[in-house]
Write a protein that holds these residues in place. Structure first.
Motif, PDB file in Angstrom:
ATOM      1  N   GLU A   3      15.953 -73.702 -15.783  1.00 43.43           N
ATOM      2  CA  GLU A   3      15.355 -74.320 -14.587  1.00 43.43           C
ATOM      3  C   GLU A   3      15.493 -75.844 -14.553  1.00 43.43           C
ATOM      4  O   GLU A   3      14.771 -76.518 -13.814  1.00 43.43           O
ATOM      5  CB  GLU A   3      13.868 -73.937 -14.450  1.00 43.43           C
ATOM      6  N   SER A   4      16.397 -76.388 -15.361  1.00 44.74           N
ATOM      7  CA  SER A   4      16.531 -77.853 -15.371  1.00 44.74           C
ATOM      8  C   SER A   4      17.292 -78.355 -14.151  1.00 44.74           C
ATOM      9  O   SER A   4      17.151 -79.515 -13.766  1.00 44.74           O
ATOM     10  CB  SER A   4      17.202 -78.321 -16.669  1.00 44.74           C
ATOM     11  N   GLY A   5      18.125 -77.480 -13.538  1.00 44.72           N
ATOM     12  CA  GLY A   5      18.848 -77.877 -12.317  1.00 44.72           C
ATOM     13  C   GLY A   5      20.357 -77.666 -12.363  1.00 44.72           C
ATOM     14  O   GLY A   5      21.064 -78.092 -11.454  1.00 44.72           O
ATOM     15  N   LYS A   6      20.847 -77.003 -13.407  1.00 45.35           N
ATOM     16  CA  LYS A   6      22.302 -76.836 -13.584  1.00 45.35           C
ATOM     17  C   LYS A   6      22.959 -76.116 -12.399  1.00 45.35           C
ATOM     18  O   LYS A   6      23.939 -76.599 -11.837  1.00 45.35           O
ATOM     19  CB  LYS A   6      22.597 -76.035 -14.873  1.00 45.35           C
ATOM     20  N   SER A   7      22.396 -74.953 -12.033  1.00 44.46           N
ATOM     21  CA  SER A   7      23.014 -74.191 -10.933  1.00 44.46           C
ATOM     22  C   SER A   7      22.852 -74.935  -9.606  1.00 44.46           C
ATOM     23  O   SER A   7      23.729 -74.865  -8.747  1.00 44.46           O
ATOM     24  CB  SER A   7      22.394 -72.792 -10.840  1.00 44.46           C
ATOM     25  N   THR A   8      21.752 -75.657  -9.460  1.00 44.43           N
ATOM     26  CA  THR A   8      21.538 -76.446  -8.233  1.00 44.43           C
ATOM     27  C   THR A   8      22.638 -77.504  -8.101  1.00 44.43           C
ATOM     28  O   THR A   8      23.235 -77.667  -7.039  1.00 44.43           O
ATOM     29  CB  THR A   8      20.149 -77.110  -8.265  1.00 44.43           C
ATOM     30  N   LEU A   9      22.934 -78.210  -9.208  1.00 45.09           N
ATOM     31  CA  LEU A   9      24.011 -79.209  -9.182  1.00 45.09           C
ATOM     32  C   LEU A   9      25.348 -78.540  -8.873  1.00 45.09           C
ATOM     33  O   LEU A   9      26.131 -79.031  -8.057  1.00 45.09           O
ATOM     34  CB  LEU A   9      24.092 -79.944 -10.528  1.00 45.09           C
ATOM     35  N   ALA A  10      25.596 -77.401  -9.518  1.00 44.46           N
ATOM     36  CA  ALA A  10      26.877 -76.701  -9.312  1.00 44.46           C
ATOM     37  C   ALA A  10      27.045 -76.323  -7.844  1.00 44.46           C
ATOM     38  O   ALA A  10      28.128 -76.479  -7.278  1.00 44.46           O
ATOM     39  CB  ALA A  10      26.938 -75.463 -10.203  1.00 44.46           C
ATOM     40  N   ARG A  11      25.953 -75.887  -7.209  1.00 38.65           N
ATOM     41  CA  ARG A  11      26.056 -75.497  -5.788  1.00 38.65           C
ATOM     42  C   ARG A  11      26.266 -76.704  -4.888  1.00 38.65           C
ATOM     43  O   ARG A  11      26.950 -76.618  -3.889  1.00 38.65           O
ATOM     44  CB  ARG A  11      24.826 -74.692  -5.389  1.00 38.65           C
ATOM     45  N   ARG A  12      25.702 -77.839  -5.268  1.00 35.91           N
ATOM     46  CA  ARG A  12      25.999 -79.068  -4.497  1.00 35.91           C
ATOM     47  C   ARG A  12      27.474 -79.403  -4.611  1.00 35.91           C
ATOM     48  O   ARG A  12      28.102 -79.846  -3.661  1.00 35.91           O
ATOM     49  CB  ARG A  12      25.207 -80.247  -5.049  1.00 35.91           C
ATOM     50  N   MET A  13      28.020 -79.201  -5.815  1.00 39.09           N
ATOM     51  CA  MET A  13      29.448 -79.484  -6.014  1.00 39.09           C
ATOM     52  C   MET A  13      30.294 -78.529  -5.177  1.00 39.09           C
ATOM     53  O   MET A  13      31.292 -78.944  -4.582  1.00 39.09           O
ATOM     54  CB  MET A  13      29.822 -79.310  -7.484  1.00 39.09           C
ATOM     55  N   VAL A  14      29.885 -77.261  -5.109  1.00 38.00           N
ATOM     56  CA  VAL A  14      30.607 -76.262  -4.310  1.00 38.00           C
ATOM     57  C   VAL A  14      30.665 -76.730  -2.852  1.00 38.00           C
ATOM     58  O   VAL A  14      31.721 -76.712  -2.224  1.00 38.00           O
ATOM     59  CB  VAL A  14      29.931 -74.871  -4.420  1.00 38.00           C
ATOM     60  N   ALA A  15      29.535 -77.187  -2.350  1.00 38.42           N
ATOM     61  CA  ALA A  15      29.488 -77.682  -0.961  1.00 38.42           C
ATOM     62  C   ALA A  15      30.413 -78.885  -0.800  1.00 38.42           C
ATOM     63  O   ALA A  15      31.121 -79.004   0.209  1.00 38.42           O
ATOM     64  CB  ALA A  15      28.052 -78.035  -0.595  1.00 38.42           C
ATOM     65  N   GLY A  16      30.456 -79.748  -1.802  1.00 37.87           N
ATOM     66  CA  GLY A  16      31.333 -80.924  -1.767  1.00 37.87           C
ATOM     67  C   GLY A  16      32.806 -80.529  -1.762  1.00 37.87           C
ATOM     68  O   GLY A  16      33.598 -81.071  -0.990  1.00 37.87           O
ATOM     69  N   TYR A  17      33.160 -79.565  -2.614  1.00 36.86           N
ATOM     70  CA  TYR A  17      34.560 -79.108  -2.655  1.00 36.86           C
ATOM     71  C   TYR A  17      34.956 -78.494  -1.321  1.00 36.86           C
ATOM     72  O   TYR A  17      36.084 -78.658  -0.866  1.00 36.86           O
ATOM     73  CB  TYR A  17      34.764 -78.079  -3.775  1.00 36.86           C
ATOM     74  N   LYS A  18      34.011 -77.784  -0.697  1.00 31.08           N
ATOM     75  CA  LYS A  18      34.318 -77.162   0.591  1.00 31.08           C
ATOM     76  C   LYS A  18      34.670 -78.228   1.630  1.00 31.08           C
ATOM     77  O   LYS A  18      35.642 -78.066   2.374  1.00 31.08           O
ATOM     78  CB  LYS A  18      33.138 -76.303   1.067  1.00 31.08           C
ATOM     79  N   THR A  19      33.920 -79.300   1.641  1.00 25.11           N
ATOM     80  CA  THR A  19      34.227 -80.352   2.625  1.00 25.11           C
ATOM     81  C   THR A  19      35.589 -81.007   2.328  1.00 25.11           C
ATOM     82  O   THR A  19      36.232 -81.515   3.222  1.00 25.11           O
ATOM     83  CB  THR A  19      33.134 -81.448   2.705  1.00 25.11           C
TER      84      THR A  19
END
Ligand SMILES: Nc1ncnc2c1ncn2[C@@H]1O[C@H](COP(=O)(O)OP(=O)(O)OP(=O)(O)O)[C@@H](O)[C@H]1O
Ligand SMILES: [Mg+2]
Length: 161
Positions: A3-19
């Motif tokens: 619950e430290s935020g790893k998957s949350t960061l990864a999903r932000r990166m996914v959104a960034g790659y999509k753009t």
């Protein structure tokens, strides 16, 4: 740590790659639909299918969540993914509760470390591996905070949430 935020960061990166117009391929044993909400192109729990698609594709962003588990089951192929991904034009990300659960061969291939809160022992291991004293602070980070560094990039503390 959990619950430290790893998957949350990864999903932000996914959104960034999509753009940026890049496809993202995800292996997640938890099959979390949040990856699709972030704009992921492909999500599976099946490591064999995942690796088949990864090696048929070019220029994708690849995420292996809970990768300690995947590396345990598909060790050789995961090492191949880490060592050859650049050759395929891929950008691979390995996510784990403990960096030390990621095989050393794979860790040595990683250009960047995004370290959320870890135990003091793991922080010491990473500080020694990367040669940055600042990584010792990883054992005192709050939820949602991480330190990014690279072999030639000095550590920087970042707050995600
Ligand atoms: N603004 C926020 N955005 C995202 N998560 C938040 C926020 N504020 C608090 N949180 C909490 O932080 C946690 C982040 O969870 P996340 O799934 O990213 O962790 P994780 O490091 O991947 O954990 P695990 O190792 O269990 O997979 C969640 O429990 C969430 O409720
Ligand atoms: Mg997670």
């Amino acid at each position: 740590m959990t619950e430290s935020g790893k998957s949350t960061l990864a999903r932000r990166m996914v959104a960034g790659y999509k753009t940026e117009g890049l496809h993202t391929l995800i292996l997640d044993p938890l099959d979390d639909p949040a990856w699709y909400n972030a704009g992921a192109s492909y999500l599976t729990t099946d490591g064999d299918k995942f690796l088949e698609i990864v090696f048929k594709s070019r220029k994708c962003a690849i995420f292996v969540d809970e990768s300690g588990e995947a590396i345990g089951r598909y060790g050789g192929a995961m090492k191949k993914l880490a060592t050859r991904s650049r050759h395929y034009g891929h950008n691979a990300h390995f996510i784990s509760q403990r960096a030390v659960d990621i095989d050393k061969t794979i860790r040595d291939q990683c250009t960047y470390l995004f370290c959320f809160r870890v135990s003091r022992g793991d922080a010491e291991t990473l500080a020694n591996e990367y040669g940055y004293e600042e990584l010792l602070e990883c054992s005192r980070l709050n939820q949602g905070e991480f330190i990014k560094c690279g072999r030639f990039l000095k550590p920087k503390k970042i707050r995600l949430f």
